[in-house]
Write a protein that holds these residues in place. Structure first.
Motif, mmCIF file in Angstrom:
data_model
loop_
_atom_site.group_PDB
_atom_site.id
_atom_site.type_symbol
_atom_site.label_atom_id
_atom_site.label_comp_id
_atom_site.label_asym_id
_atom_site.label_seq_id
_atom_site.Cartn_x
_atom_site.Cartn_y
_atom_site.Cartn_z
ATOM 1 N N HIS A 283 1.173 -1.210 -0.229
ATOM 2 C CA HIS A 283 0.239 0.205 0.187
ATOM 3 C C HIS A 283 0.905 1.242 -0.258
ATOM 4 O O HIS A 283 0.759 2.293 -0.865
ATOM 5 N N VAL A 284 1.810 1.454 1.173
ATOM 6 C CA VAL A 284 2.922 1.927 0.863
ATOM 7 C C VAL A 284 2.900 2.403 -0.144
ATOM 8 O O VAL A 284 3.700 3.706 -0.861
ATOM 9 N N LEU A 285 3.938 1.347 -1.195
ATOM 10 C CA LEU A 285 4.492 1.820 -2.288
ATOM 11 C C LEU A 285 3.662 1.906 -3.526
ATOM 12 O O LEU A 285 3.960 3.306 -4.156
ATOM 13 N N THR A 287 0.549 3.529 -3.378
ATOM 14 C CA THR A 287 0.156 5.089 -3.190
ATOM 15 C C THR A 287 1.022 5.954 -3.117
ATOM 16 O O THR A 287 0.973 7.588 -3.631
ATOM 17 N N THR A 288 3.045 5.819 -3.001
ATOM 18 C CA THR A 288 3.881 6.383 -3.033
ATOM 19 C C THR A 288 4.053 7.211 -3.872
ATOM 20 O O THR A 288 4.660 7.973 -4.686
ATOM 21 N N SER A 289 4.516 5.851 -5.118
ATOM 22 C CA SER A 289 4.707 5.776 -6.038
ATOM 23 C C SER A 289 3.986 5.930 -8.115
ATOM 24 O O SER A 289 4.529 6.365 -8.987
ATOM 25 N N ILE A 333 -0.495 14.974 -0.117
ATOM 26 C CA ILE A 333 0.970 14.745 0.052
ATOM 27 C C ILE A 333 1.072 15.079 1.538
ATOM 28 O O ILE A 333 2.147 14.242 1.432
ATOM 29 N N ARG A 335 -0.581 14.455 4.418
ATOM 30 C CA ARG A 335 -0.166 13.164 4.664
ATOM 31 C C ARG A 335 0.001 12.392 4.064
ATOM 32 O O ARG A 335 -0.303 10.668 4.925
ATOM 33 N N GLN A 336 0.601 12.072 2.649
ATOM 34 C CA GLN A 336 0.807 10.413 2.242
ATOM 35 C C GLN A 336 2.329 10.731 2.701
ATOM 36 O O GLN A 336 2.868 9.489 2.991
ATOM 37 N N LEU A 337 3.232 11.952 3.012
ATOM 38 C CA LEU A 337 4.408 12.247 4.149
ATOM 39 C C LEU A 337 3.655 11.406 5.314
ATOM 40 O O LEU A 337 5.174 10.459 5.751
ATOM 41 N N ILE A 340 4.078 7.743 5.533
ATOM 42 C CA ILE A 340 4.574 6.733 5.255
ATOM 43 C C ILE A 340 5.754 6.619 6.492
ATOM 44 O O ILE A 340 6.440 5.200 7.578
ATOM 45 N N THR A 341 5.500 7.925 7.425
ATOM 46 C CA THR A 341 6.218 8.584 8.466
ATOM 47 C C THR A 341 5.503 7.041 9.994
ATOM 48 O O THR A 341 6.408 6.266 10.287
#
Length: 364
Positions: A283-285, A287-289, A333, A335-337, A340-341
């Motif tokens: 999910h991280v990968l 939604t981030t990429s 953006i 919230r996406q960062l 990840i944190t």
């Protein structure tokens, strides 16, 4: 590259379908009246809650449904929690203080407190509330009436979340972003599969006979995310469960700062993905990429579909969680960062086993 773009768009499509389905069903409480005037036990685990417990008891005293008992478990607080509860009990005989016991080996604090409260209660329905929630006057009546109407054994509600600091704005909303785009809430009730489980320990309502037969807090005594674990347990016993959004019925300020929100959410986030680290990282990968991949595609239609999909589901999540569309878009953006944190912090807690909450170590 095209294959990766297709995967990202397909995952985005699934999330849009789920959130639009949740919007269509409007998963909020309906105001109903309980049948047969049952006794409702409101059960509150409290550890160092002097800033919250008085406000909660005041709102409980204003409930339109009067046949209540209110038990507060003072879990070895070293502040004024017990004193405040005692003062309320002097003016309202329905309120009682349950003095906490030493935490036994193998138990987590909240799970033990809830179990002791259940054993001390007399109600036909057991309504567990965290000390920081704020119920509206009709909540007890409507929740029990709804549980009876749906013939369910467990109802959990995600309270509307107040967020004062920017850290809370960025972190707490992630809960809705995951819940409402990955879990069709009606499937919680319609399906007996444990994968369709979503619960919030801030508010959980049980039919007493079901609770006492299956002793969920005893079975899940060492679970840090006991709410979801309990719902999954109930589904294995084919007990009907319901998950709703709080809307205007119940609210909460879950955390008091951004740092507290990050640490608290990190405790739960992997569990939101079925306790799968692999799914969490996927999910991280994705939604981030996603935006970067779409910008690299030669066909502009990929980017157009991606942007439309993201803006739509963010707007709908915002609407369901009572947040403005503009804020939902502006904070995409950041919230996406933050997400990840939170995941990095969660992995650190899990591998180092160094998470603590209210002075107690918790295994997650």
């Amino acid at each position: 590259m095209i294959a990766l773009a297709v995967i990202i768009l397909f995952y985005l499509l699934i999330r849009n379908v789920v959130v639009l389905y949740n919007f269509a069903i409007q998963p909020y409480l309906i105001q109903l009246v309980p049948e047969h005037e049952p006794l409702i036990s409101i059960l509150i685990p409290a550890r160092n809650e002097e800033d919250n417990i008085g406000s909660l008891l005041k709102q409980i005293s204003s409930q339109t449904y009067r046949r209540l008992e209110v038990l507060v478990y003072d879990d070895q607080s070293d502040d004024r929690t017990a004193e405040i509860v005692t003062r309320f009990s002097e003016n309202d005989e329905r309120v009682k203080l349950v003095k906490g016991l030493k935490l036994p080996e193998g138990w987590l604090g909240k799970n033990h407190a809830c179990y002791q409260l259940a054993k001390a209660s007399n109600g036909d329905y057991l309504m567990f509330m965290d000390a920081d929630v704020r119920p509206e006057a009709h909540l007890a009546s409507s929740a029990v009436g709804y549980l009876q109407h749906k013939k369910a054994g467990l109802l959990s509600i995600f309270p509307h979340q107040f967020k004062k600091t920017m850290g809370e704005q960025l972190t707490v909303s992630l809960m809705y972003d995951i819940l409402l785009t990955l879990l069709p809430l009606a499937f919680v009730r319609k399906s007996r599969r444990p994968v369709f489980s979503g619960a919030n320990g801030q508010f959980m309502l049980f039919e007493r006979s079901v609770y006492m037969e299956h002793q969920p807090h005893w079975w899940k005594k060492d679970q840090a995310v006991e709410d979801i674990a309990i719902m999954q347990l109930f589904k294995k016993f084919n007990i009907r469960c319901i998950t709703l959004l709080g809307g205007d019925d119940i609210s909460c300020r879950m955390y008091n700062s951004g740092t507290e929100a990050i640490n608290g959410f990190a405790k739960n986030v992997i569990r939101f993905f079925g306790n799968s680290i692999a799914f969490t990282l996927f999910h991280v990968l994705v939604t981030t990429s996603g935006l970067v991949i779409m910008l690299l595609m030669p066909d502009f239609r990929f980017l157009s579909m991606y942007l439309i999909g993201v803006l739509v589901y963010k707007a709908v999540v915002g609407r369901l969680s009572q947040e403005s569309m503009l804020k939902a878009w502006i904070l995409i953006i950041p919230r996406q960062l933050m997400f990840i944190t939170v995941v990095i912090r969660a992995l650190s807690f899990r591998f180092r086993q160094n998470y603590s909450w209210k002075g107690r170590k918790i295994k997650i």
